[in-house]
Design a protein around this motif. Sequence first.
Motif, PDB file in Angstrom:
ATOM      1  N   ALA A 104     -51.326  -5.507  -6.392  1.00 18.81           N
ATOM      2  CA  ALA A 104     -52.272  -6.160  -5.478  1.00 18.81           C
ATOM      3  C   ALA A 104     -52.673  -7.523  -6.032  1.00 18.81           C
ATOM      4  O   ALA A 104     -52.746  -8.517  -5.279  1.00 18.81           O
ATOM      5  CB  ALA A 104     -53.503  -5.278  -5.286  1.00 18.81           C
ATOM      6  N   ARG A 134     -49.745  -9.934  -5.508  1.00 22.67           N
ATOM      7  CA  ARG A 134     -49.653 -10.391  -4.114  1.00 22.67           C
ATOM      8  C   ARG A 134     -50.727 -11.417  -3.807  1.00 22.67           C
ATOM      9  O   ARG A 134     -50.465 -12.436  -3.150  1.00 22.67           O
ATOM     10  CB  ARG A 134     -49.785  -9.186  -3.174  1.00 22.67           C
ATOM     11  N   GLU A 135     -51.928 -11.187  -4.292  1.00 23.39           N
ATOM     12  CA  GLU A 135     -53.035 -12.130  -4.063  1.00 23.39           C
ATOM     13  C   GLU A 135     -52.763 -13.471  -4.725  1.00 23.39           C
ATOM     14  O   GLU A 135     -53.222 -14.518  -4.250  1.00 23.39           O
ATOM     15  CB  GLU A 135     -54.339 -11.543  -4.579  1.00 23.39           C
ATOM     16  N   VAL A 184     -43.734  -9.197  -3.770  1.00 23.26           N
ATOM     17  CA  VAL A 184     -43.745  -7.886  -4.417  1.00 23.26           C
ATOM     18  C   VAL A 184     -42.632  -7.009  -3.836  1.00 23.26           C
ATOM     19  O   VAL A 184     -42.634  -6.687  -2.650  1.00 23.26           O
ATOM     20  CB  VAL A 184     -45.104  -7.191  -4.252  1.00 23.26           C
ATOM     21  N   GLN A 224     -48.512   0.333   1.728  1.00 20.99           N
ATOM     22  CA  GLN A 224     -49.331  -0.383   0.753  1.00 20.99           C
ATOM     23  C   GLN A 224     -49.477  -1.856   1.173  1.00 20.99           C
ATOM     24  O   GLN A 224     -48.477  -2.522   1.438  1.00 20.99           O
ATOM     25  CB  GLN A 224     -48.707  -0.286  -0.645  1.00 20.99           C
ATOM     26  N   TRP A 249     -49.944  -4.527  -0.286  1.00 21.99           N
ATOM     27  CA  TRP A 249     -49.391  -5.574  -1.160  1.00 21.99           C
ATOM     28  C   TRP A 249     -47.853  -5.563  -1.186  1.00 21.99           C
ATOM     29  O   TRP A 249     -47.241  -6.391  -1.854  1.00 21.99           O
ATOM     30  CB  TRP A 249     -49.913  -5.413  -2.586  1.00 21.99           C
ATOM     31  N   ASP A 251     -44.143  -6.281  -0.106  1.00 17.95           N
ATOM     32  CA  ASP A 251     -43.360  -7.193   0.724  1.00 17.95           C
ATOM     33  C   ASP A 251     -41.966  -6.654   1.028  1.00 17.95           C
ATOM     34  O   ASP A 251     -41.448  -6.844   2.121  1.00 17.95           O
ATOM     35  CB  ASP A 251     -43.201  -8.554   0.036  1.00 17.95           C
TER      36      ASP A 251
END
Length: 306
Positions: A204, A207-208, A213, A254, A256, A258
């Motif tokens: 997470a 990703r932020e 990911v 989830q 996050w 990709d």
Amino acid sequence: MPDFALGLAALGRPAYINLGREHALPDDRDVDAMRAHCHAVLDAAYAEGVRRVDAARSYGRAEEFLAQWLAARGHQDVQVSSKWGYTYVADWRRDADTHEVKEHSAERFTRQWRETEELLGAHVGLYQVHSLTSDSPLFGDPDLLLALGGLRDSGVRLGFSTSGPRQGETVRRALELAVEGRRLFDSVQSTWNVLETSVGPALAFARESGAEVFVKEGLANGRLAVDPPPPVRDLAAEHGVGPDAIALAAVRAQPWADVVLSGAASPEQLRANLEARDVDLAPDVLAGCAEPAERYWATRGSLAWG
């Protein structure tokens, strides 16, 4: 929703540690048979709309098989990622004592990138450190970091994959690496599945921070397909799909994630995996299945190659 990618770990060599793989592959696993089988799975993936393929130097002849398939089919819309750091040493033997040897060094990177580039050329848009851990010599090797920075500056995106019970620590540490003032990696590929969720907070964070990911081993090397826990079996029955689709649907859920990797070893396994596209799950619906990370990785380490 996340994209699916086809991972070639089970398709470029005659032995791997995926449970449930033995009857999915040709009885005769010589090079020609495995090449034809790999191409059949790639064809099935393309027909199903999968446009990402993930390989590695250590996946036997996976890069070679992929390069031949791309040349034969002429596809220009396939996104290829590959990895360096392990060398395949089993000499096409299923009973080899050692199948791959790891080394994170400038020499290994330089040689393996040259080999990947010779086979796949401009098809490779992402090159990853294979199985990075928090104690890898990469973190303290200025020559290697400069060499990686040079590849990044040439236009090839860089990433890393992770393994082991300290994946979260590795993800955070690697994303802090900078060469000449720019972050080195903008992609991470980690093991996350309903049995091993410990890296979730770090993914997470990744990703932020703007990193892409990828999630690998969503079926826990086949454990979730051949011996799923009761909650996975129950959801599979409820949705009319296999436990593999439920496990991968949990990954897709989830926020996050990709890219979700399928390690399918046959067209039939691939199509069963992709039924996850039609299953919507809450992100935490299978949270009760998680094992302690140390136990999960000890079990994974005990799985036999076959």
